[in-house]
Design an enzyme around this catalytic site. Structure first.
Site, PDB file in Angstrom:
ATOM      1  N   ASP A  95      63.134  20.525 111.517  1.00  0.00           N
ATOM      2  CA  ASP A  95      64.338  20.989 110.852  1.00  0.00           C
ATOM      3  C   ASP A  95      64.229  22.507 110.711  1.00  0.00           C
ATOM      4  O   ASP A  95      63.216  23.103 111.060  1.00  0.00           O
ATOM      5  CB  ASP A  95      64.489  20.309 109.499  1.00  0.00           C
ATOM      6  N   SER A  96      65.289  23.124 110.218  1.00  0.00           N
ATOM      7  CA  SER A  96      65.303  24.597 110.249  1.00  0.00           C
ATOM      8  C   SER A  96      64.715  25.189 108.972  1.00  0.00           C
ATOM      9  O   SER A  96      64.533  26.386 108.857  1.00  0.00           O
ATOM     10  CB  SER A  96      66.743  25.079 110.365  1.00  0.00           C
ATOM     11  N   GLY A  97      64.438  24.322 108.005  1.00  0.00           N
ATOM     12  CA  GLY A  97      63.870  24.840 106.767  1.00  0.00           C
ATOM     13  C   GLY A  97      64.912  25.106 105.709  1.00  0.00           C
ATOM     14  O   GLY A  97      64.594  25.232 104.527  1.00  0.00           O
ATOM     15  N   GLY A  98      66.166  25.161 106.117  1.00  0.00           N
ATOM     16  CA  GLY A  98      67.237  25.462 105.171  1.00  0.00           C
ATOM     17  C   GLY A  98      67.247  24.510 103.996  1.00  0.00           C
ATOM     18  O   GLY A  98      67.152  24.902 102.842  1.00  0.00           O
ATOM     19  N   PHE A  99      67.284  23.243 104.298  1.00  0.00           N
ATOM     20  CA  PHE A  99      67.410  22.222 103.248  1.00  0.00           C
ATOM     21  C   PHE A  99      66.243  22.278 102.280  1.00  0.00           C
ATOM     22  O   PHE A  99      66.423  22.211 101.066  1.00  0.00           O
ATOM     23  CB  PHE A  99      67.475  20.835 103.888  1.00  0.00           C
ATOM     24  N   ASP A 149      70.872  26.396 108.589  1.00  0.00           N
ATOM     25  CA  ASP A 149      72.172  26.133 107.948  1.00  0.00           C
ATOM     26  C   ASP A 149      72.023  26.161 106.435  1.00  0.00           C
ATOM     27  O   ASP A 149      70.919  26.181 105.899  1.00  0.00           O
ATOM     28  CB  ASP A 149      72.680  24.744 108.371  1.00  0.00           C
ATOM     29  N   GLN A 192      78.839  21.052 108.727  1.00  0.00           N
ATOM     30  CA  GLN A 192      78.927  20.978 107.282  1.00  0.00           C
ATOM     31  C   GLN A 192      80.393  20.719 106.876  1.00  0.00           C
ATOM     32  O   GLN A 192      81.146  20.146 107.666  1.00  0.00           O
ATOM     33  CB  GLN A 192      78.376  22.267 106.655  1.00  0.00           C
ATOM     34  N   GLY A 219      74.810  17.948 104.939  1.00  0.00           N
ATOM     35  CA  GLY A 219      75.581  17.945 103.701  1.00  0.00           C
ATOM     36  C   GLY A 219      75.899  16.571 103.159  1.00  0.00           C
ATOM     37  O   GLY A 219      76.738  16.409 102.279  1.00  0.00           O
ATOM     38  N   CYS A 307      58.234 -10.875 108.911  1.00  0.00           N
ATOM     39  CA  CYS A 307      57.771  -9.624 109.515  1.00  0.00           C
ATOM     40  C   CYS A 307      56.504  -9.852 110.335  1.00  0.00           C
ATOM     41  O   CYS A 307      55.619 -10.599 109.929  1.00  0.00           O
ATOM     42  CB  CYS A 307      57.505  -8.594 108.414  1.00  0.00           C
ATOM     43  N   CYS A 309      54.472  -7.257 111.339  1.00  0.00           N
ATOM     44  CA  CYS A 309      53.673  -6.013 111.341  1.00  0.00           C
ATOM     45  C   CYS A 309      52.220  -6.319 111.009  1.00  0.00           C
ATOM     46  O   CYS A 309      51.858  -7.413 110.556  1.00  0.00           O
ATOM     47  CB  CYS A 309      54.262  -5.006 110.358  1.00  0.00           C
ATOM     48  N   CYS A 312      51.731  -7.541 107.362  1.00  0.00           N
ATOM     49  CA  CYS A 312      52.187  -8.921 107.089  1.00  0.00           C
ATOM     50  C   CYS A 312      51.386  -9.960 107.854  1.00  0.00           C
ATOM     51  O   CYS A 312      51.316 -11.122 107.464  1.00  0.00           O
ATOM     52  CB  CYS A 312      53.670  -9.049 107.420  1.00  0.00           C
TER      53      CYS A 312
HETATM   54  C1  LIG Z   1      66.525  17.827 109.320  1.00  0.00           C
HETATM   55  C2  LIG Z   1      67.245  19.094 109.703  1.00  0.00           C
HETATM   56  O1  LIG Z   1      67.500  19.804 108.477  1.00  0.00           O
HETATM   57  C3  LIG Z   1      68.023  21.069 108.536  1.00  0.00           C
HETATM   58  O2  LIG Z   1      67.563  21.869 109.319  1.00  0.00           O
HETATM   59  N1  LIG Z   1      69.056  21.319 107.682  1.00  0.00           N
HETATM   60  C4  LIG Z   1      69.569  20.351 106.868  1.00  0.00           C
HETATM   61  N2  LIG Z   1      68.761  19.348 106.487  1.00  0.00           N
HETATM   62  C5  LIG Z   1      69.290  18.368 105.659  1.00  0.00           C
HETATM   63  C6  LIG Z   1      68.434  17.370 105.199  1.00  0.00           C
HETATM   64  C7  LIG Z   1      68.957  16.391 104.349  1.00  0.00           C
HETATM   65  N3  LIG Z   1      68.349  15.350 103.702  1.00  0.00           N
HETATM   66  C8  LIG Z   1      69.328  14.750 102.985  1.00  0.00           C
HETATM   67  N4  LIG Z   1      69.146  13.689 102.179  1.00  0.00           N
HETATM   68  C9  LIG Z   1      67.830  13.148 101.943  1.00  0.00           C
HETATM   69  N5  LIG Z   1      70.534  15.364 103.157  1.00  0.00           N
HETATM   70  C10 LIG Z   1      70.325  16.401 103.996  1.00  0.00           C
HETATM   71  C11 LIG Z   1      71.184  17.394 104.466  1.00  0.00           C
HETATM   72  C12 LIG Z   1      70.654  18.399 105.290  1.00  0.00           C
HETATM   73  C13 LIG Z   1      71.469  19.477 105.774  1.00  0.00           C
HETATM   74  O3  LIG Z   1      72.688  19.570 105.482  1.00  0.00           O
HETATM   75  N6  LIG Z   1      70.887  20.437 106.532  1.00  0.00           N
END
Ligand SMILES: CCOC(=O)Nc1nc2cc3nc(NC)[nH]c3cc2c(=O)[nH]1
Length: 375
Positions: A95-99, A149, A192, A219, A307, A309, A312
């Site tokens: 992921d980009s780190g934003g969240f 983002d 978004q 989002g 299951c 696995c 189990c």
């Molecule tokens: C996994 C990629 O994440 C990103 O780079 N941006 C981002 N990540 C999110 C992770 C999320 N996890 C949840 N719920 C557990 N909602 C999320 C939304 C984003 C998001 O809008 N943007």
């Protein structure tokens, strides 16, 4: 130039909007719809790569923010990249780190340039921008990278969501500009727009005009009621290109995976199965089971009789309850193996149901047994 990540459509379900596909990446093919186990700090907690392969995890997710903070992306780069570092030779999505910045760091300042925040580990002042997020993901060498983002909080004012999505679009453009290796790494943009149909449309139009190899829906799963999430999916997935992967972020309860697949989602990730396993909560075909409950102390049956696995097949509820109560690591490993297998098996059954055009029937049967029939 050959794209690093491409989508192959196999068929659409005649009973729903679900589809079968394959996502081709430099480290292998992903049969979709697919669930991605989360390996935040370069490990899916307590699982070995061999165990993940045994349960046929096709792709795992790792977090840019966490690896940037510790051990640092330069070290991972010097190790030969994330695949080498963690001995995983199948696809990786980062992921980009934003969240994480928005959800983990208490002090943060968002400007057009990027986000200034304090490390949740030692309080150091740090900065992430589209360019920095791309530099880190390039260093990690993931197969699928996410554009930097902003995930607006829920609820959020209409005007805030609008301004935020427009900045996310400008940030996505900057990610494209600074993408060093498009032939080796696919870059997905993140749609978004909060819970507003017109804003989701605006975000989708702006991002799909820039031709990314794949698109995510961000989002969501941020505290909104599930019916609202499904409503947003109903009008957002049709706006996404049919010939590219559709990734719904942060979604992983069994019911949401099925409902998301019905609405045309191809990829999912969620910490749920691994997180609840750590306190002994297990997903079973008849609903959630909290193993600490005293009634399991002398229950010598498996977590789930349906299951197959490793957990189990070899261990009883009584034994697993004992390990969890005794805070024995092996107990967490057993519940983690089971929960991950449960969701990966569920996705296999979803793909089978799509193949046979019976996904809505499958949903009804699954929900009745899981105790989710709220109709
Ligand atoms: C996994 C990629 O994440 C990103 O780079 N941006 C981002 N990540 C999110 C992770 C999320 N996890 C949840 N719920 C557990 N909602 C999320 C939304 C984003 C998001 O809008 N943007």
């Amino acid at each position: 130039m050959t794209a690093a990540v491409t989508y192959e459509s196999i068929k659409t379900c005649k009973q729903s909007g679900a589809r079968l596909g394959r996502v081709h990446t430099p480290h292998g093919v992903i049969e979709t719809p697919a669930f991605m186990p989360v390996g935040t700090q370069a490990t899916v907690k307590t699982m070995s790569p061999e165990e993940l392969k045994t349960m046929d995890a096709q792709i795992i997710l790792s977090n840019t923010y966490h690896l940037f903070i510790r051990p640092g992306h330069e070290i991972v780069k010097d190790a030969g990249g994330l695949h080498k570092f963690m001995n995983w030779d199948r696809p990786i999505l980062t992921d980009s780190g934003g969240f994480q910045v928005f959800s983990l760091s208490n002090m943060r300042k968002i400007t057009e340039e990027g986000v200034t925040f304090k490390s949740h580990l030692n309080g150091d002042k740090l900065f992430l921008s589209p360019e920095k997020a791309m530099e880190i993901q390039n260093a990690l060498g993931s197969d699928i990278m996410m554009a930097f983002d902003e995930c607006p909080p829920f609820p959020a004012e209409y005007e805030y969501v609008k301004k935020s999505l427009e900045r996310t679009t400008r940030w996505a453009e900057r990610c494209l500009q600074s993408h060093a290796r498009p032939q080796d790494q696919g870059l997905f943009a993140i749609i978004q727009g909060g819970m507003h149909e017109d804003l989701r449309k605006l975000s989708a139009e702006q991002l799909t005009s820039m031709d990314f190899p794949g698109y995510a829906i961000g989002g969501l799963s941020v505290g909104e009621p599930k019916h609202l999430m499904y409503e947003v999916l109903d009008y957002t997935t049709p706006l996404m290109p049919a010939n590219k992967p559709r990734y719904l972020m942060g979604v992983g309860s069994p019911d949401a995976l099925i409902e998301g697949a019905i609405r045309g989602i191809d990829m999912f990730d969620c910490v749920l199965p691994t997180r609840i396993a750590r306190n002994g909560t297990c997903m079973t075909s008849s609903g959630r089971l909290v193993i600490r409950n005293a009634k399991y102390a002398t229950d010598f049956g498996p977590l789930d009789a349906k299951c197959s696995c490793y957990t189990c097949t070899n261990y009883s509820r009584a034994y697993i309850r004992h390990l969890i109560k005794a805070d024995e690591t092996f107990g967490i490993r057993l519940t983690t193996i089971h929960n991950l297998h449960f969701l990966l098996q569920l996705m296999r059954e979803v793909r089978e149901a799509i193949k046979e055009d019976r996904l809505l029937d499958f949903r009804d049967t699954f929900f009745a047994a899981y105790g989710l029939n709220d109709n």
